[in-house]
Motif scaffolding. Structure first.
Motif, PDB file in Angstrom:
ATOM      1  N   MET A  54      22.966 -20.343 -43.142  1.00  0.00           N
ATOM      2  CA  MET A  54      23.707 -19.411 -43.967  1.00  0.00           C
ATOM      3  C   MET A  54      23.871 -18.086 -43.228  1.00  0.00           C
ATOM      4  SD  MET A  54      22.769 -17.772 -47.704  1.00  0.00           S
ATOM      5  CE  MET A  54      22.685 -19.342 -48.520  1.00  0.00           C
ATOM      6  N   SER A  55      25.088 -17.556 -43.274  1.00  0.00           N
ATOM      7  CA  SER A  55      25.343 -16.207 -42.772  1.00  0.00           C
ATOM      8  C   SER A  55      25.859 -15.377 -43.923  1.00  0.00           C
ATOM      9  CB  SER A  55      26.379 -16.246 -41.641  1.00  0.00           C
ATOM     10  OG  SER A  55      26.676 -14.924 -41.199  1.00  0.00           O
ATOM     11  N   LEU A  56      25.342 -14.149 -44.050  1.00  0.00           N
ATOM     12  CA  LEU A  56      25.707 -13.294 -45.175  1.00  0.00           C
ATOM     13  C   LEU A  56      25.516 -11.831 -44.807  1.00  0.00           C
ATOM     14  CD1 LEU A  56      26.370 -12.758 -48.202  1.00  0.00           C
ATOM     15  CD2 LEU A  56      23.927 -13.088 -48.669  1.00  0.00           C
ATOM     16  N   ASN A  57      26.537 -11.028 -45.081  1.00  0.00           N
ATOM     17  CA  ASN A  57      26.368  -9.581 -45.085  1.00  0.00           C
ATOM     18  C   ASN A  57      25.839  -9.208 -46.464  1.00  0.00           C
ATOM     19  OD1 ASN A  57      26.904  -6.772 -45.651  1.00  0.00           O
ATOM     20  ND2 ASN A  57      28.261  -6.707 -43.888  1.00  0.00           N
ATOM     21  N   GLY A  58      24.612  -8.723 -46.522  1.00  0.00           N
ATOM     22  CA  GLY A  58      23.923  -8.510 -47.791  1.00  0.00           C
ATOM     23  C   GLY A  58      24.226  -7.218 -48.498  1.00  0.00           C
ATOM     24  N   TRP A  59      25.090  -6.346 -47.893  1.00  0.00           N
ATOM     25  CA  TRP A  59      25.554  -5.123 -48.561  1.00  0.00           C
ATOM     26  C   TRP A  59      24.372  -4.227 -48.938  1.00  0.00           C
ATOM     27  CZ3 TRP A  59      28.826  -4.960 -53.678  1.00  0.00           C
ATOM     28  CH2 TRP A  59      29.716  -3.886 -53.640  1.00  0.00           C
ATOM     29  N   GLY A  60      23.327  -4.260 -48.114  1.00  0.00           N
ATOM     30  CA  GLY A  60      22.178  -3.402 -48.397  1.00  0.00           C
ATOM     31  C   GLY A  60      21.440  -3.766 -49.665  1.00  0.00           C
ATOM     32  N   GLY A  61      21.700  -4.988 -50.180  1.00  0.00           N
ATOM     33  CA  GLY A  61      21.006  -5.424 -51.393  1.00  0.00           C
ATOM     34  C   GLY A  61      21.539  -4.809 -52.664  1.00  0.00           C
ATOM     35  N   LYS A  62      22.789  -4.328 -52.659  1.00  0.00           N
ATOM     36  CA  LYS A  62      23.336  -3.691 -53.859  1.00  0.00           C
ATOM     37  C   LYS A  62      23.297  -4.624 -55.064  1.00  0.00           C
ATOM     38  CE  LYS A  62      27.313  -1.309 -55.819  1.00  0.00           C
ATOM     39  NZ  LYS A  62      28.726  -0.892 -55.679  1.00  0.00           N
ATOM     40  N   LEU A  63      23.578  -5.912 -54.861  1.00  0.00           N
ATOM     41  CA  LEU A  63      23.514  -6.902 -55.940  1.00  0.00           C
ATOM     42  C   LEU A  63      22.208  -7.689 -55.834  1.00  0.00           C
ATOM     43  CD1 LEU A  63      27.217  -8.185 -55.899  1.00  0.00           C
ATOM     44  CD2 LEU A  63      26.221  -6.294 -57.195  1.00  0.00           C
ATOM     45  N   HIS A  64      21.141  -6.946 -55.754  1.00  0.00           N
ATOM     46  CA  HIS A  64      19.817  -7.461 -55.399  1.00  0.00           C
ATOM     47  C   HIS A  64      19.387  -8.654 -56.238  1.00  0.00           C
ATOM     48  CE1 HIS A  64      15.470  -7.553 -54.753  1.00  0.00           C
ATOM     49  NE2 HIS A  64      15.302  -7.348 -56.040  1.00  0.00           N
ATOM     50  N   GLU A  65      19.452  -8.537 -57.544  1.00  0.00           N
ATOM     51  CA  GLU A  65      18.905  -9.573 -58.417  1.00  0.00           C
ATOM     52  C   GLU A  65      19.617 -10.904 -58.200  1.00  0.00           C
ATOM     53  OE1 GLU A  65      18.246 -10.343 -63.205  1.00  0.00           O
ATOM     54  OE2 GLU A  65      18.337  -8.283 -62.443  1.00  0.00           O
ATOM     55  N   ASP A  66      20.952 -10.868 -58.177  1.00  0.00           N
ATOM     56  CA  ASP A  66      21.712 -12.102 -57.984  1.00  0.00           C
ATOM     57  C   ASP A  66      21.525 -12.656 -56.574  1.00  0.00           C
ATOM     58  OD1 ASP A  66      22.682 -11.986 -60.565  1.00  0.00           O
ATOM     59  OD2 ASP A  66      24.526 -10.947 -59.995  1.00  0.00           O
ATOM     60  N   LEU A  67      21.465 -11.772 -55.587  1.00  0.00           N
ATOM     61  CA  LEU A  67      21.330 -12.227 -54.205  1.00  0.00           C
ATOM     62  C   LEU A  67      19.981 -12.906 -53.982  1.00  0.00           C
ATOM     63  CD1 LEU A  67      22.453 -10.289 -51.045  1.00  0.00           C
ATOM     64  CD2 LEU A  67      20.330 -11.561 -51.068  1.00  0.00           C
TER      65      LEU A  67
END
Length: 263
Positions: free
Chosen positions: A1-14
């Motif tokens: 899996m490759s993912l830009n995590g956006w600094g964890g802004k959508l932390h709970e769902d991610l």
């Protein structure tokens, strides 16, 4: 899996998605790590751009994947904000590899500029890449996986001298680790258009790209409102057989879609 995590802004769902998917190898871009902070959330400020960030996104994902080796590769250290208090925070890439796949060699390095210790720096900022070579006991073979977060140019994703250089530096970094008989995967948030000469340069490694050649129309979610629907790519060599490849649009865990490959 490759993912830009956006600094964890959508932390709970991610975190919930990563726990459930539990990829053997997770290549994660845009990762924050603030080792001196006890807060869960901090704020990134860049002029009018203000974005909540998980203070220790790297630690969050490491906790979600306890059976994975976790490697953080910082590109810069700057300030995130706890109300009016600046907090030294590192930003970069992270790679998580299941412990059933021993890492036998690896390399990390910069594809644009170098480590910035005193601030996140002027745009386009420092960008790095990480390469791991693992041994797959089930298949009795080596597999090499690399990812980068390509430079962001405020003027767009067009080809430039800097982007040509970053593609060559990525190629050089991968070449230091990969062996001729290895399966090779190169992925990440490249920040280029699908017709970029980045892919011509990476073809020197025997790679072909999966996102556009399999008909996907975007790697962005509804959280991304700007023009341009491509940023993330995954390339493989002919040593590998694709069983499945998907650009995951549901659930939305970032402003980028996860790219998920099964070989």
């Amino acid at each position: 899996m490759s993912l830009n995590g956006w600094g964890g802004k959508l932390h709970e769902d991610l975190v919930a998605y990563v726990k459930t998917a539990c990829p053997d190898v997770l290549c994660l871009q845009e990762v924050t790590y603030s080792p001196t902070s006890t807060s869960e959330w901090l704020v990134y400020r860049d002029g009018d751009h203000i974005l909540p960030q998980r203070a220790n996104f790297f630690r969050d994902i490491a906790d979600a994947l306890p059976d994975h080796a976790a490697i953080f590769c910082p590109a810069a250290q700057g300030a995130l904000w706890d109300d009016q208090r600046p907090v030294p925070s590192q930003w970069g890439l992270a790679t998580f590899v299941h412990r059933s796949l021993p890492i036998v060699s690896q390399a990390q390095g910069f594809v644009h500029k170098t480590f910035s210790p005193d601030s996140f720096g002027d745009h386009p900022r420092s960008r790095n890449a990480h390469v791991v070579r693992v041994y797959d006991f089930d298949r009795r073979r080596y597999l090499c996986v690399a990812h980068m977060h390509g430079l962001r140019d405020p003027e767009g994703k067009h080809d430039s001298l800097e982007r040509r250089q970053q593609a060559r530096r990525l190629t050089e970094l991968v070449s230091r680790v990969v062996e001729p008989e290895d399966g090779l995967i190169v992925c990440g948030d490249f920040n280029v258009e699908p017709d970029s000469e980045t892919f011509t340069i990476l073809a020197d490694l025997g790679l072909f790209e999966l996102v556009t050649t399999r008909g996907f129309q975007s790697t962005r979610t509804s959280h991304y409102v700007k023009p341009g629907r491509f940023a993330d790519y995954m390339l493989i060599n002919k040593k590998l057989t694709v069983l499945d490849f998907s650009v995951v649009s549901d659930p939305e865990v970032s402003d980028h879609c996860p790219l998920v490959l099964t070989i």
